[in-house]
Scaffold this active site. Structure first.
Site, PDB file in Angstrom:
ATOM      1  N   GLY A 279      72.858  64.848   1.166  1.00 52.11           N
ATOM      2  CA  GLY A 279      74.139  65.026   1.849  1.00 52.11           C
ATOM      3  C   GLY A 279      74.007  64.600   3.298  1.00 52.11           C
ATOM      4  N   ASN A 283      67.245  64.779  11.192  1.00 47.48           N
ATOM      5  CA  ASN A 283      66.344  64.138  12.158  1.00 47.48           C
ATOM      6  C   ASN A 283      66.633  64.663  13.568  1.00 47.48           C
ATOM      7  OD1 ASN A 283      65.630  62.233   9.991  1.00 47.48           O
ATOM      8  ND2 ASN A 283      67.696  61.488  10.345  1.00 47.48           N
ATOM      9  N   GLU A 316      73.100  70.962   9.470  1.00 44.80           N
ATOM     10  CA  GLU A 316      72.122  70.051  10.091  1.00 44.80           C
ATOM     11  C   GLU A 316      71.832  70.454  11.535  1.00 44.80           C
ATOM     12  OE1 GLU A 316      70.618  68.234   8.057  1.00 44.80           O
ATOM     13  OE2 GLU A 316      72.075  68.537   6.454  1.00 44.80           O
ATOM     14  N   GLU A 338      65.286  75.421   4.909  1.00 44.01           N
ATOM     15  CA  GLU A 338      66.538  75.272   4.163  1.00 44.01           C
ATOM     16  C   GLU A 338      67.281  76.580   3.931  1.00 44.01           C
ATOM     17  OE1 GLU A 338      67.805  72.633   4.096  1.00 44.01           O
ATOM     18  OE2 GLU A 338      66.205  71.150   4.242  1.00 44.01           O
TER      19      GLU A 338
HETATM   20 ZN   LIG Z   1      68.893  71.356   5.137  1.00 42.46          ZN
END
Ligand SMILES: [Zn+2]
Length: 874
Positions: A279, A283, A316, A338
């Site tokens: 998705g 970075n 993100e 995560e």
């Molecule tokens: Zn993630």
């Protein structure tokens, strides 16, 4: 990374198991004793030839003198490797993705510099340094997590081996480049027609977070707390970048204040890439996205489309703290990245747009995650992962959904502010370094003086879901029994495939009261929940706020009392949990499908769209997995009888009505459309015609949420004329969200001739290989199209297989888990035995489990369903 959009729709069954994988699990870790400090990289991509050259110096420290140095590489050709005056010979180990440099004389302990020149390829597999294409041109972009930085630059490609970076790119004069930090120099050359862009030195960071993107990107700009923010795309889509900037501005300020640690990079860029596997990818300072997860028209897009973008942006950006600044020591603790980003992703957006009802979304996600984790082949949150294949399999519903839900449970127990302080302490102690699970729960335990270590340890190291079985309330206490809950009926539980050992969940149970919930920590030794005599209980509900990571089985009288007062006494997330628990218990053999349908009818007037959505999703499951054709006709009649008056009562869409009401109308509309309500079908046709006649969204009387539902209905019953329109929309790249919706809608047509066209189209090369699997998986899941899709996939395997990227093959294997007959199960087993898909063994065993569960559910519950339907008023 974010799998969110994909997870919600398609990956509900994808959970890696604890079964031994047959992939060679040889140790692939680097030998150690070598500490990279700084990389200086200059890359020169050739976007036409799909190749690149690289020059690299690596400053490192050796613990002891050595003649050899081993690092990671894949698909790289070395031109020269030197250190000082010495030239190394290079030995490659392809299986381990390693290269060993051997020097004639020992390199000294302490500081050493390697100078490397090499060439590589811009691949088409969406990993490493890869080629992305539009009709207009090529782009060279990167995706390194988890183990693909080694395809772009020889590196010590492990998350704990952090270093600083100086990155330069030599690119065509007309092109630009974006990387982790800000541009500090742009000079013509070194040859005519090129310029060299040099970026500022990065902070210490892991290899997998490096990014460099080359092309003609255009950006919208904003600013938050002094940090410049950009959202970028290919030039034709610049208009769709504004909403992402607006979201990020709010979120960055929110995180600065929540974490008490400022965003550390000189800027934040978010870039939509035409070809992208996941998705999005976090970075450091340079987040990359699938176009559908960043680009949305801020004026015409539906709220669900905006919610998706805002949540992925928030996910993100949360990683800039969880993952980028503080990184898991090794991939076994991927959940520290995560799970945290998943837990955090709705928090700032819910504050920004409270009317978007994120608590309900969180409750639905929790329900789905509990189902995933209730399969016998689930895994623990922390699990061994050594090879690239095993590491890739860690990005699943456990690392994201379960870890996020467990954090939400602990936060609900400790209170938001106490938990926030613990998060701050944990991050502050490990800035620009690495951490383990123990580091996190020790920080929370020290801060709160509560047994967070025991709670988290039991959830992180033990697989599965606790079931609390309650007895009737006694004075001052409610007797309770803990056990492990399985979604499948007992005979399918495969007791031999999961670890035995004492039950060791320590879990906080929060009881709903008329004021603040009362939370008690239930240990494995406890046999009752203490309930003070004098507290007010609106109704006895043992999962206040719906945040607990467990299923609850009430006594019939407790349950009936809850249902009677559900709408007035429970919050929407609690009602979602109530419905989810009930359905899960039916699937596990503790209840009948009739009990469940009675609950749905009891809640049919629920004013909250998410509650009904969760309830009706299971009715769809009954329709596709349990019902015979006759049952389906009768079930549709019940749905029309019960929900048509409610739908009619909502009236037509009005300007500025609450989002929840829009959602409720669209949900009932779609439900009635699927139940073939003639008035709804006619309305859906009319709305679909109007929508296709208005491609630029000029007609402000068209409600976007209802229109989307109308197209879902009409495509399921659609003819060739409508197919042509949807096909054309699927080829129009103007709005990636609309294009992606069109692709999904193509998979809804049921006419066999049209299904064949869709299948041919999906594997023709005209659909991007990031999306091809979405069409195949949708056709495999649909009861009407799955037989045809499965035959086609088997007969056209070479074409299908050619579309697969790192994870898309696994997703197709996963979709076969929606089959429900012994014949298809046996075909799946024999077909994949001879047609191998990379790293799919675990997924295949789970798919087989799911088919077996469905067969069992169908055989035990179909008579119940029939009986219930017969008893309905005719
Ligand atoms: Zn993630």
């Amino acid at each position: 990374m974010s799998l969110k959009a994909v997870l919600r729709n398609t990956l509900l069954l994808l959970v890696a198991s604890t079964l031994a994988s047959t992939t060679a699990a040889q140790g692939q870790r680097l030998p150690g004793g070598v500490h990279p400090e700084h990389y200086s990289l200059t890359l020169t991509p050739d976007l036409q030839a799909a190749t690149f050259t690289g020059t690299e110096t690596i400053d490192l420290t050796l613990d002891t003198p050595s003649k050899t140095i081993t690092l990671n590489v894949a698909e790289i050709k070395f031109l020269s490797v030197t250190s000082g005056s010495q030239t190394a010979t290079v030995t490659l180990d392809g299986a381990k993705e390693q290269a060993t440099f051997s020097f004639p004389k020992e390199l000294p302990a302490g500081k050493v510099t390697l100078a490397i020149s090499y060439t590589g390829i811009l691949n088409d597999k969406l990993r490493g340094f890869y080629l992305s294409k539009t009709r207009a041109r090529n782009y060279a972009v990167t995706q390194f997590e988890p183990t693909d930085a080694r395809r772009a630059y020889p590196s010590f490609d492990e998350p704990a081996l952090k270093a600083t970076y100086d990155i330069s790119l030599v690119i065509d004069a007309a092109d630009t480049a974006i990387s982790n930090t800000n541009l500090i120099a742009d000079t013509p050359g070194p040859i005519a027609g090129k310029h060299t862009l040099k970026f500022a030195t990065t902070p210490r960071m892991s290899t997998y977070l490096v990014a460099f993107l080359v092309g003609d990107f255009k950006c919208s700009s904003g600013k938050s707390d002094g940090v410049p923010i950009r959202a970028c795309s290919t030039p034709d889509k610049l208009d769709l970048t504004k909403f992402a900037v607006e979201s990020a501005e709010y979120i960055l300020h929110y995180y600065n204040s929540y974490f008490g640690i400022r965003y550390p990079m000189p800027k934040l860029d978010m870039v939509a890439l035409p070809d992208f596997e996941a998705g999005a990818m976090e970075n450091f300072g340079c987040i990359t996205y699938r176009e559908t997860d960043l680009l949305v028209d801020s004026k015409t897009a539906s709220i669900p489309a905006k919610k998706r973008v805002a949540v992925v942006v928030a996910h993100e950006m949360a990683h800039q703290w969880f993952g980028d600044m503080v990184t898991m020591q090794w991939w076994d603790n991927l959940w520290l990245n995560e799970g945290f980003a998943t837990w955090m992703e709705t928090k700032p957006v819910a504050k920004w747009r409270p009317e978007w009802n994120f608590p309900q979304d969180d409750a639905q996600d929790l329900d789905n995650t509990l189902n995933l984790d209730s399969q016998p082949t689930t895994r623990t949150i922390r699990a061994k992962a050594e090879t690239p294949g095993e590491i890739n399999e860690m990005f699943d519903g456990i690392a994201y959904g379960k870890a996020g839900a467990v954090l939400g449970m602990v936060e609900n127990y400790l209170g938001e502010e106490t938990f926030r302080q613990g998060v701050h302490n944990y991050l502050q102690a490990h800035l620009y370094a690495n951490a383990t699970a123990e580091d996190f729960w020790s920080a929370q335990t020290a801060n709160s003086h509560q047994p967070v270590d025991k709670i988290m340890q039991s959830f992180v190291t033990k697989p599965g879901v606790p079931l609390l079985t309650l007895s009737e309330q006694q004075p001052g206490r409610v007797p309770v029994k803990q056990s492990r809950f399985f979604l499948s009926a007992p005979k399918n539980q495969h007791a031999d495939t999961f670890e035995s050992g004492p039950l060791d969940w320590t879990l906080p149970v929060c009881i709903k009261t008329t004021s603040k919930p009362i939370c008690r920590v239930l240990t494995p030794e406890d046999s009752a929940l203490p309930i003070p005599m004098d507290i007010g209980l609106p109704v006895f509900y043992a999962n206040a706020n719906g945040k607990g990571y467990y299923r609850t089985a009430y006594t019939p009288s407790q349950f009936n009392a809850i249902v009677a007062k559900a709408e007035t006494s429970l919050t929407p997330p609690e009602r979602i949990g109530l419905v989810g628990d009930r359905w899960a218990l039916v699937r596990s053999g503790q209840g009948t499908v009739g009990d469940y349908l009675n609950l749905v009818l009891a809640l049919k007037h629920d004013p909250n769209a998410a509650v009904l959505e969760n309830a009706l999703a299971k009715v769809t499951s009954i329709d596709t997995r349990i019902a015979t054709d006759d049952d389906r006709t009768q079930l549709a009649a019940v749905l029309r009888r019960e929900f048509s008056p409610i739908y009619t009562g909502l009236g037509q869409p009005a300007k500025n009505e609450p989002f929840d009401r829009q959602q409720l109308r669209a949900l009932l509309f779609e439900t009635l459309g699927a139940a073939k309500d003639p008035a709804v079908l006619a309305e859906a046709h009319q709305l679909t015609d109007r929508a296709f006649a208005d491609p630029n969204h000029k007609d402000k009387t068209l409600d976007p949420v209802l229109t989307d539902a109308a197209i879902v209905i009409t495509t399921a019953n659609g003819d060739a004329a409508l197919y042509e329109k949807v096909l054309a929309a699927s080829k129009d790249p103007k709005d990636p969200g609309a294009q992606s919706d069109a692709l999904r809608n193509l998979a809804r047509f049921r006419d066999p001739a049209l299904v064949t066209r869709t299948l041919d189209y999906a594997v023709s090369g005209q659909v991007r290989n990031q999306d091809s699997w979405i069409v195949l998986a949708a056709l495999l899941r649909n009861r009407e199209t799955r037989d045809q899709a499965w035959s086609y996939i088997q007969q056209n395997w070479d074409k299908v297989h050619a579309q697969f990227t790192t994870s898309s093959g696994v997703r197709v294997v996963n979709a076969t888990g929606f089959f429900c007959t012994a014949g298809q199960r046996d075909e799946v087993i024999s077909f994949f035995a001879t047609h191998k898909v990379d790293a799919s063994e675990r997924t295949l065993s789970k798919a087989i489990d799911s088919i077996n569960d469905c067969i069992h559910l169908q055989s035990t519950q179909q008579p119940n369903l029939h009986q219930w339907l017969e008893a309905q008023p005719k």
